[in-house]
Design a protein around this motif. Structure first.
Motif, PDB file in Angstrom:
ATOM      1  N   GLY A  10      14.136  -6.569   3.556  1.00 42.62           N
ATOM      2  CA  GLY A  10      13.082  -5.736   4.117  1.00 42.62           C
ATOM      3  C   GLY A  10      12.338  -4.880   3.114  1.00 42.62           C
ATOM      4  N   SER A  11      12.691  -4.968   1.856  1.00 41.72           N
ATOM      5  CA  SER A  11      11.996  -4.140   0.867  1.00 41.72           C
ATOM      6  C   SER A  11      10.567  -4.641   0.683  1.00 41.72           C
ATOM      7  N   MET A  12       9.611  -3.736   0.731  1.00 44.06           N
ATOM      8  CA  MET A  12       8.177  -4.043   0.618  1.00 44.06           C
ATOM      9  C   MET A  12       7.764  -5.167   1.589  1.00 44.06           C
ATOM     10  N   PHE A  13       8.307  -5.116   2.784  1.00 49.87           N
ATOM     11  CA  PHE A  13       8.139  -6.198   3.758  1.00 49.87           C
ATOM     12  C   PHE A  13       6.683  -6.452   4.136  1.00 49.87           C
ATOM     13  N   THR A  14       5.889  -5.385   4.280  1.00 53.92           N
ATOM     14  CA  THR A  14       4.512  -5.534   4.756  1.00 53.92           C
ATOM     15  C   THR A  14       3.465  -5.354   3.668  1.00 53.92           C
ATOM     16  N   ASN A  15       3.889  -5.328   2.428  1.00 53.32           N
ATOM     17  CA  ASN A  15       2.940  -5.104   1.336  1.00 53.32           C
ATOM     18  C   ASN A  15       1.845  -6.175   1.321  1.00 53.32           C
ATOM     19  N   THR A  16       0.582  -5.700   1.169  1.00 54.37           N
ATOM     20  CA  THR A  16      -0.542  -6.644   1.115  1.00 54.37           C
ATOM     21  C   THR A  16      -1.194  -6.630  -0.266  1.00 54.37           C
ATOM     22  N   THR A  17      -1.825  -5.518  -0.604  1.00 53.36           N
ATOM     23  CA  THR A  17      -2.517  -5.452  -1.893  1.00 53.36           C
ATOM     24  C   THR A  17      -1.970  -4.364  -2.814  1.00 53.36           C
ATOM     25  N   GLY A  18      -0.976  -3.636  -2.352  1.00 55.52           N
ATOM     26  CA  GLY A  18      -0.390  -2.609  -3.210  1.00 55.52           C
ATOM     27  C   GLY A  18       0.243  -3.212  -4.440  1.00 55.52           C
ATOM     28  N   ASP A  19       0.036  -2.578  -5.587  1.00 50.98           N
ATOM     29  CA  ASP A  19       0.627  -3.120  -6.805  1.00 50.98           C
ATOM     30  C   ASP A  19       1.360  -2.055  -7.611  1.00 50.98           C
ATOM     31  N   SER A  20       2.105  -2.515  -8.587  1.00 52.82           N
ATOM     32  CA  SER A  20       2.863  -1.653  -9.493  1.00 52.82           C
ATOM     33  C   SER A  20       3.889  -0.803  -8.738  1.00 52.82           C
ATOM     34  N   ASN A  21       4.498  -1.376  -7.711  1.00 53.71           N
ATOM     35  CA  ASN A  21       5.531  -0.701  -6.939  1.00 53.71           C
ATOM     36  C   ASN A  21       6.905  -1.299  -7.261  1.00 53.71           C
ATOM     37  N   THR A  22       7.926  -0.452  -7.126  1.00 55.98           N
ATOM     38  CA  THR A  22       9.304  -0.913  -7.273  1.00 55.98           C
ATOM     39  C   THR A  22      10.101  -0.474  -6.052  1.00 55.98           C
ATOM     40  N   ALA A  23      10.708  -1.439  -5.364  1.00 54.77           N
ATOM     41  CA  ALA A  23      11.502  -1.147  -4.172  1.00 54.77           C
ATOM     42  C   ALA A  23      12.857  -1.822  -4.296  1.00 54.77           C
ATOM     43  N   ILE A  24      13.907  -1.014  -4.284  1.00 53.08           N
ATOM     44  CA  ILE A  24      15.255  -1.556  -4.399  1.00 53.08           C
ATOM     45  C   ILE A  24      16.113  -0.966  -3.279  1.00 53.08           C
ATOM     46  N   GLY A  25      16.532  -1.811  -2.354  1.00 53.97           N
ATOM     47  CA  GLY A  25      17.371  -1.346  -1.255  1.00 53.97           C
ATOM     48  C   GLY A  25      16.833  -1.791   0.085  1.00 53.97           C
ATOM     49  N   PHE A  26      17.687  -1.830   1.084  1.00 53.55           N
ATOM     50  CA  PHE A  26      17.332  -2.240   2.437  1.00 53.55           C
ATOM     51  C   PHE A  26      16.163  -1.412   2.964  1.00 53.55           C
ATOM     52  N   ASP A  27      15.085  -2.078   3.344  1.00 53.47           N
ATOM     53  CA  ASP A  27      13.882  -1.444   3.925  1.00 53.47           C
ATOM     54  C   ASP A  27      13.188  -0.447   2.988  1.00 53.47           C
ATOM     55  N   ALA A  28      13.478  -0.490   1.728  1.00 51.96           N
ATOM     56  CA  ALA A  28      12.765   0.392   0.791  1.00 51.96           C
ATOM     57  C   ALA A  28      11.296  -0.002   0.746  1.00 51.96           C
ATOM     58  N   ALA A  31       7.054  -0.397   4.894  1.00 53.28           N
ATOM     59  CA  ALA A  31       5.739  -0.418   5.542  1.00 53.28           C
ATOM     60  C   ALA A  31       4.579  -0.371   4.554  1.00 53.28           C
ATOM     61  N   ASN A  32       4.875  -0.347   3.286  1.00 54.23           N
ATOM     62  CA  ASN A  32       3.801  -0.232   2.299  1.00 54.23           C
ATOM     63  C   ASN A  32       2.804  -1.390   2.413  1.00 54.23           C
ATOM     64  N   THR A  33       1.517  -1.011   2.431  1.00 51.44           N
ATOM     65  CA  THR A  33       0.477  -2.040   2.498  1.00 51.44           C
ATOM     66  C   THR A  33      -0.375  -2.033   1.229  1.00 51.44           C
ATOM     67  N   THR A  34      -1.010  -0.899   0.949  1.00 51.50           N
ATOM     68  CA  THR A  34      -1.897  -0.820  -0.212  1.00 51.50           C
ATOM     69  C   THR A  34      -1.480   0.251  -1.213  1.00 51.50           C
ATOM     70  N   GLY A  35      -0.415   0.964  -0.918  1.00 48.59           N
ATOM     71  CA  GLY A  35       0.056   2.005  -1.827  1.00 48.59           C
ATOM     72  C   GLY A  35       0.447   1.441  -3.175  1.00 48.59           C
ATOM     73  N   THR A  36       0.210   2.208  -4.217  1.00 51.65           N
ATOM     74  CA  THR A  36       0.500   1.750  -5.584  1.00 51.65           C
ATOM     75  C   THR A  36       1.353   2.764  -6.339  1.00 51.65           C
ATOM     76  N   LEU A  37       1.973   2.288  -7.396  1.00 50.05           N
ATOM     77  CA  LEU A  37       2.694   3.142  -8.336  1.00 50.05           C
ATOM     78  C   LEU A  37       3.800   3.964  -7.660  1.00 50.05           C
ATOM     79  N   ASN A  38       4.462   3.365  -6.669  1.00 51.77           N
ATOM     80  CA  ASN A  38       5.574   4.011  -5.997  1.00 51.77           C
ATOM     81  C   ASN A  38       6.897   3.408  -6.463  1.00 51.77           C
ATOM     82  N   THR A  39       7.923   4.238  -6.499  1.00 56.78           N
ATOM     83  CA  THR A  39       9.272   3.768  -6.822  1.00 56.78           C
ATOM     84  C   THR A  39      10.225   4.229  -5.728  1.00 56.78           C
TER      85      THR A  39
END
Length: 208
Positions: A10-28, A31-39
């Motif tokens: 479920g990590s970054m499950f709904t991501n569409t155009t968001g880039d430069s993100n790092t998600a590690i873990g269940f559901d991390a 819901a991110n869609t266009t958000g960027t530069l998140n850890t």
């Protein structure tokens, strides 16, 4: 979307155009869609984030409710877990700034530091349970275990030392030293310097 790293169900499950993100873990970052530069590291860390950028969440449910709040740093289980749109907050410690929703420019370091703060902004908190029960306090400084712990709405207070101004709801107080101003409740504009200074004062104002 490019330059993303997603590890866990479920990590970054709904991501569409968001880039430069790092998600590690269940559901991390679920819901991110266009958000960027998140850890996000930890179960449900930044799970509700949609378009916000520049957030760092480390720990189970850290910044889990954040949607559009930006530039927040949350380290510790349940730290900043209720934040939705608040920006530029830093919370380090279990349940630090746990209830903050739209608060901004707060720094809280320590277990349950500023835990109940909801909308108060511009506070600096260092110590276990410091400014813990405050909800709307603003521009306050609490340094030391339980400093300003039971302060609910008083603002512009400065408490440096364990148990300093623990019970105050007044404004514009300054206390430095263990137990200084400890019994103050509604008194305002007091200055207490030294161990147990103004310890018995409750409602009086303008004391030095």
């Amino acid at each position: 979307a490019g330059s993303n790293t997603a590890v866990g169900r479920g990590s970054m499950f709904t991501n569409t155009t968001g880039d430069s993100n790092t998600a590690i873990g269940f559901d991390a970052l679920y819901a991110n869609t266009t958000g960027t530069l998140n850890t996000a590291v930890g179960r449900s860390a930044l799970a509700a984030n949609t378009t916000a950028t520049g957030n760092t969440a480390v720990g189970r449910e850290a910044l889990t409710a954040n949607t559009t709040g930006t530039s927040n740093t949350s380290v510790g289980t349940s730290s900043l877990m209720s934040n939705t749109t608040g920006t530029l907050n830093t919370a380090v410690g279990i349940s630090a700034l746990k209830d903050a929703t739209t608060a901004e420019y707060n720094v809280a370091v320590g277990k349950e530091a500023g835990a109940n703060l909801t909308t108060g902004s511009y506070n600096s908190v260092l110590g276990t349970q410091a400014l813990r029960d405050s909800t709307t306090a603003a521009r306050s400084v609490a340094i030391g275990t339980s400093a300003l712990q039971n302060n609910v709405s008083g603002g512009d207070n400065t408490a440096v030392g364990s148990n300093c101004l623990t019970s105050t709801t007044g404004n514009n107080n300054a206390a430095i030293g263990y137990n200084a101003g400890n019994a103050n409740t509604t008194g305002s504009s007091n200055t207490a310097l030294g161990v147990n200074a103004l310890q018995a004062n409750t409602t009086a104002a303008d004391n030095v």
